[in-house]
Design a protein around this motif. Structure first.
Motif, PDB file in Angstrom:
ATOM      1  N   GLN A 108       0.832  -1.190   0.000  1.00 35.32           N
ATOM      2  CA  GLN A 108       0.000   0.000   0.000  1.00 35.32           C
ATOM      3  C   GLN A 108       0.872   1.248   0.000  1.00 35.32           C
ATOM      4  O   GLN A 108       1.978   1.257   0.527  1.00 35.32           O
ATOM      5  N   SER A 109       0.312   2.304  -0.565  1.00 36.71           N
ATOM      6  CA  SER A 109       0.973   3.608  -0.521  1.00 36.71           C
ATOM      7  C   SER A 109       0.600   4.307   0.773  1.00 36.71           C
ATOM      8  O   SER A 109      -0.546   4.209   1.230  1.00 36.71           O
ATOM      9  N   PRO A 110       1.560   4.989   1.427  1.00 39.58           N
ATOM     10  CA  PRO A 110       1.224   5.693   2.679  1.00 39.58           C
ATOM     11  C   PRO A 110       0.127   6.735   2.493  1.00 39.58           C
ATOM     12  O   PRO A 110      -0.588   7.043   3.431  1.00 39.58           O
ATOM     13  N   THR A 111       0.001   7.302   1.299  1.00 40.14           N
ATOM     14  CA  THR A 111      -1.043   8.302   1.032  1.00 40.14           C
ATOM     15  C   THR A 111      -2.041   7.727   0.036  1.00 40.14           C
ATOM     16  O   THR A 111      -1.711   6.819  -0.746  1.00 40.14           O
ATOM     17  N   PRO A 112      -3.273   8.200   0.066  1.00 40.81           N
ATOM     18  CA  PRO A 112      -4.272   7.691  -0.888  1.00 40.81           C
ATOM     19  C   PRO A 112      -3.787   7.840  -2.323  1.00 40.81           C
ATOM     20  O   PRO A 112      -3.072   8.774  -2.674  1.00 40.81           O
ATOM     21  N   LEU A 113      -4.205   6.887  -3.189  1.00 41.35           N
ATOM     22  CA  LEU A 113      -3.743   6.883  -4.557  1.00 41.35           C
ATOM     23  C   LEU A 113      -4.239   8.095  -5.344  1.00 41.35           C
ATOM     24  O   LEU A 113      -3.537   8.600  -6.222  1.00 41.35           O
ATOM     25  N   ASP A 114      -5.444   8.583  -5.014  1.00 42.13           N
ATOM     26  CA  ASP A 114      -6.001   9.693  -5.769  1.00 42.13           C
ATOM     27  C   ASP A 114      -5.565  11.061  -5.237  1.00 42.13           C
ATOM     28  O   ASP A 114      -6.016  12.098  -5.738  1.00 42.13           O
ATOM     29  N   ALA A 115      -4.701  11.053  -4.207  1.00 40.30           N
ATOM     30  CA  ALA A 115      -4.223  12.332  -3.665  1.00 40.30           C
ATOM     31  C   ALA A 115      -3.195  12.934  -4.610  1.00 40.30           C
ATOM     32  O   ALA A 115      -2.443  12.226  -5.282  1.00 40.30           O
ATOM     33  N   ASP A 116      -3.232  14.263  -4.668  1.00 42.07           N
ATOM     34  CA  ASP A 116      -2.235  14.943  -5.493  1.00 42.07           C
ATOM     35  C   ASP A 116      -0.853  14.739  -4.875  1.00 42.07           C
ATOM     36  O   ASP A 116      -0.633  15.026  -3.699  1.00 42.07           O
ATOM     37  N   ASN A 117       0.066  14.293  -5.634  1.00 42.41           N
ATOM     38  CA  ASN A 117       1.400  14.009  -5.103  1.00 42.41           C
ATOM     39  C   ASN A 117       2.408  14.152  -6.222  1.00 42.41           C
ATOM     40  O   ASN A 117       2.160  13.741  -7.366  1.00 42.41           O
ATOM     41  N   ASP A 118       3.525  14.782  -5.879  1.00 44.19           N
ATOM     42  CA  ASP A 118       4.605  14.940  -6.850  1.00 44.19           C
ATOM     43  C   ASP A 118       5.192  13.572  -7.159  1.00 44.19           C
ATOM     44  O   ASP A 118       5.478  12.778  -6.260  1.00 44.19           O
ATOM     45  N   VAL A 119       5.376  13.288  -8.451  1.00 45.25           N
ATOM     46  CA  VAL A 119       5.863  11.978  -8.841  1.00 45.25           C
ATOM     47  C   VAL A 119       7.264  11.709  -8.292  1.00 45.25           C
ATOM     48  O   VAL A 119       7.669  10.557  -8.124  1.00 45.25           O
ATOM     49  N   SER A 120       8.038  12.785  -8.006  1.00 47.77           N
ATOM     50  CA  SER A 120       9.416  12.599  -7.524  1.00 47.77           C
ATOM     51  C   SER A 120       9.502  12.415  -6.022  1.00 47.77           C
ATOM     52  O   SER A 120      10.585  12.183  -5.502  1.00 47.77           O
ATOM     53  N   SER A 121       8.390  12.533  -5.331  1.00 47.82           N
ATOM     54  CA  SER A 121       8.419  12.404  -3.876  1.00 47.82           C
ATOM     55  C   SER A 121       8.416  10.940  -3.488  1.00 47.82           C
ATOM     56  O   SER A 121       7.743  10.114  -4.101  1.00 47.82           O
ATOM     57  N   VAL A 122       9.205  10.615  -2.474  1.00 53.44           N
ATOM     58  CA  VAL A 122       9.309   9.254  -1.957  1.00 53.44           C
ATOM     59  C   VAL A 122       8.977   9.295  -0.482  1.00 53.44           C
ATOM     60  O   VAL A 122       9.390  10.217   0.241  1.00 53.44           O
ATOM     61  N   GLU A 123       8.239   8.316   0.013  1.00 51.13           N
ATOM     62  CA  GLU A 123       7.760   8.319   1.390  1.00 51.13           C
ATOM     63  C   GLU A 123       8.329   7.130   2.150  1.00 51.13           C
ATOM     64  O   GLU A 123       8.741   6.122   1.564  1.00 51.13           O
ATOM     65  N   GLU A 124       8.317   7.315   3.470  1.00 52.00           N
ATOM     66  CA  GLU A 124       8.722   6.231   4.363  1.00 52.00           C
ATOM     67  C   GLU A 124       7.524   5.339   4.629  1.00 52.00           C
ATOM     68  O   GLU A 124       6.374   5.785   4.687  1.00 52.00           O
ATOM     69  N   GLY A 125       7.805   4.055   4.822  1.00 49.87           N
ATOM     70  CA  GLY A 125       6.735   3.121   5.140  1.00 49.87           C
ATOM     71  C   GLY A 125       7.291   1.856   5.767  1.00 49.87           C
ATOM     72  O   GLY A 125       8.507   1.668   5.883  1.00 49.87           O
ATOM     73  N   ILE A 126       6.388   0.978   6.144  1.00 53.48           N
ATOM     74  CA  ILE A 126       6.740  -0.317   6.722  1.00 53.48           C
ATOM     75  C   ILE A 126       6.043  -1.392   5.892  1.00 53.48           C
ATOM     76  O   ILE A 126       4.818  -1.342   5.679  1.00 53.48           O
ATOM     77  N   TYR A 127       6.826  -2.370   5.424  1.00 47.42           N
ATOM     78  CA  TYR A 127       6.240  -3.477   4.674  1.00 47.42           C
ATOM     79  C   TYR A 127       6.921  -4.761   5.113  1.00 47.42           C
ATOM     80  O   TYR A 127       8.150  -4.861   5.128  1.00 47.42           O
ATOM     81  N   LYS A 128       6.068  -5.729   5.474  1.00 45.10           N
ATOM     82  CA  LYS A 128       6.548  -7.023   5.979  1.00 45.10           C
ATOM     83  C   LYS A 128       7.495  -6.846   7.158  1.00 45.10           C
ATOM     84  O   LYS A 128       8.517  -7.524   7.297  1.00 45.10           O
ATOM     85  N   GLY A 129       7.188  -5.846   8.012  1.00 42.39           N
ATOM     86  CA  GLY A 129       7.953  -5.615   9.228  1.00 42.39           C
ATOM     87  C   GLY A 129       9.273  -4.908   9.021  1.00 42.39           C
ATOM     88  O   GLY A 129      10.046  -4.799   9.969  1.00 42.39           O
ATOM     89  N   GLU A 130       9.563  -4.438   7.832  1.00 37.33           N
ATOM     90  CA  GLU A 130      10.826  -3.768   7.557  1.00 37.33           C
ATOM     91  C   GLU A 130      10.568  -2.349   7.067  1.00 37.33           C
ATOM     92  O   GLU A 130       9.593  -2.104   6.341  1.00 37.33           O
ATOM     93  N   PRO A 131      11.425  -1.425   7.456  1.00 36.32           N
ATOM     94  CA  PRO A 131      11.265  -0.059   6.927  1.00 36.32           C
ATOM     95  C   PRO A 131      11.623  -0.033   5.434  1.00 36.32           C
ATOM     96  O   PRO A 131      12.620  -0.636   5.014  1.00 36.32           O
ATOM     97  N   VAL A 132      10.833   0.648   4.662  1.00 31.63           N
ATOM     98  CA  VAL A 132      11.048   0.739   3.225  1.00 31.63           C
ATOM     99  C   VAL A 132      10.816   2.168   2.771  1.00 31.63           C
ATOM    100  O   VAL A 132      10.224   2.989   3.487  1.00 31.63           O
TER     101      VAL A 132
END
Length: 466
Positions: A108-132
């Motif tokens: 999943q994306s940390p922000t909703p898919l339909d939210a306005d977001n710069d394509v070059s922006s990268v976010e922090e998240g957790i997937y399968k217990g690991e920071p990504v």
């Protein structure tokens, strides 16, 4: 003699070194922290660009074929992400209806898919217990069969980023450490150079003759001017005190000795012929006590003079024979017992010593006087001799002498080796202090077939006066 420094007080150099090292340490810690922050930012930017590039390539690979949205993942996208060999890659392609075309359904994306977001922006998240780190790209489709927005989500673990951050931070830390070390060494040299005026001032004060109380004249920075002024002010006050002490000793010697001499003369004029037996006993006691008082007063004044001259008179080469001869003449009274044979012997080549003639004369006078009063029975000899390194003044008498166990006590103030007599005063104590001030000793030679000898030993002056 140099004063002892307080061991619990660190030097000015040590204080400055500690404070500079503390400042450099804090500065180095701040620089390392900043280096870690910038290294982390740089690593994230580098790998985020790869992550965003891969997401955009995946989004460009979406196409509509036969009215169906299809995706052919480009090999180049995975090659970009493969530059981070330690990391794992997760991706998900979502069609216009929100269904997963390929990849991980639970990504999943940390922000909703339909939210306005710069394509070059990268976010922090957790997937399968690991920071990504998660990047998202959007593809707008306008085909009659398929229209709307499709999404590509790409996630990457942080191992390569962390490794790059550590490597950059380590290199920056090594550079900061080397620069801090060089700065500390340079600061220590600068401090040493800056403190040289203080060392020069201390050396100039130490090299001064103890009798030189003139103002200190040394080129120092303006910051040391108050210190030099305080030293000169103190030396001026000390010089005044020394002058006052000299006048006091001279006045005391004159004012005290004169009435004592007159008193002794008046007692002698009284005579004991017209007195009865009891009166003559009292008369003799008064005369003895007056003589003791006069001798003790003279010794006290002599002792004060010797102490003062030891600290204020500059030593110079003098002939020990001349000094001993003057002391011999001053110590032998005109009324000496004619039955006592008194002699003075001296070598033809006069030995020279570095000393104060007045103090040495007082010391020899006291030794001769002590021999006349307490030792000599029929013979008193005063000799001056020398060897390759030392000169000696020997006073020998045929009296009982002082037993070896009493030698140490004999040089103490107001000590006596004769229990039936009162205090012997300061004779040997004065001679001992004068000998010590001249780098010599006052010793005794046990009685032999000739008699008992007191020996004053002084270092021989190497360059004899012409």
């Amino acid at each position: 003699m140099r004063p002892e420094t307080r061991k619990n007080e660190p030097s000015l150099f040590a204080r400055l070194a500690r404070r500079i090292s503390l400042v450099l340490g804090i500065g180095a810690a701040l620089l390392v922290t900043a280096a870690w922050y910038y290294a982390e930012t740089a690593a994230n930017k580098a790998y985020d660009r790869l992550l965003v590039g891969a997401a955009l390539q995946m989004a460009e690979s979406l196409s509509v074929e036969d009215g169906t949205l299809t995706v052919r993942l480009p090999t180049s996208a995975f090659e970009l992400l493969g530059l981070a060999e330690r990391d794992r890659i997760f991706y998900r392609v979502i069609d216009t209806h929100g269904q997963t075309l390929t990849g991980y359904d639970d990504l999943q994306s940390p922000t909703p898919l339909d939210a306005d977001n710069d394509v070059s922006s990268v976010e922090e998240g957790i997937y399968k217990g690991e920071p990504v780190r998660i990047a998202r790209a959007t593809r707008v489709l306008a085909d009659p069969a398929v229209s709307g927005q499709a999404y590509v989500i790409v996630a990457q673990t942080n191992e390569a980023r962390s490794a790059l951050t550590r490597e950059l931070t380590l290199r920056a830390t090594i550079l900061v450490f080397i620069m801090s070390l060089l700065a500390f060494v340079g600061a220590m040299f600068a401090i040493r150079y800056a403190l040289q005026p203080v060392e020069r001032l201390g050396a100039a004060v130490r090299r001064r003759d103890p009798h030189d109380l003139t103002p200190v004249s040394v080129d120092v920075p303006r910051e040391l001017d108050p210190f030099v002024g305080s030293i000169n002010h103190f030396m001026g006050r000390l010089n005044e005190r020394v002058d006052l002490l000299q006048r006091f000793i001279a006045d005391a010697a004159h004012q005290i000795r004169t009435p004592l001499t007159a008193l002794s003369a008046q007692i002698d004029l009284l005579g004991a012929d017209k007195l009865d037996k009891a009166g003559r006993q009292h008369y003799e006691r008064v005369r003895e006590r007056t003589g003791e008082l006069a001798r003790l007063t003279n010794q006290l004044l002599s002792h004060a003079m010797v102490i003062h001259r030891a600290d204020s008179v500059q030593l110079e080469p003098i002939s020990l024979v001349d000094v001993a001869r003057r002391a011999y003449r001053a110590a032998i009274p005109v009324t000496v017992d004619p039955d006592i044979v008194i002699s003075f012997e001296a070598p033809g080549d006069r030995p020279f010593v570095l000393g104060d003639a007045v103090s040495l004369r007082e010391a020899i006078v006291n030794v001769i006087d002590n021999a006349l009063r307490h030792g000599a029975d029929q013979r008193l000899e005063v000799r001056v001799r020398a060897n390759d390194t030392h000169a000696f003044v020997e006073v020998e008498d045929d009296g009982p002498g002082i037993p070896p166990e009493g030698w140490e006590k004999a040089t103490q103030r107001f000590a006596t080796s004769k229990s039936h007599e009162g205090s012997s005063g300061l004779g040997f104590a004065i001679a001992q202090e004068v000998a010590s001030a001249h780098g010599g000793t006052l010793g005794f030679r046990a009685r032999d077939e000739r008699g008992f000898t007191v020996v004053l030993t002084l270092p021989l002056f190497r360059e004899e006066a012409k």
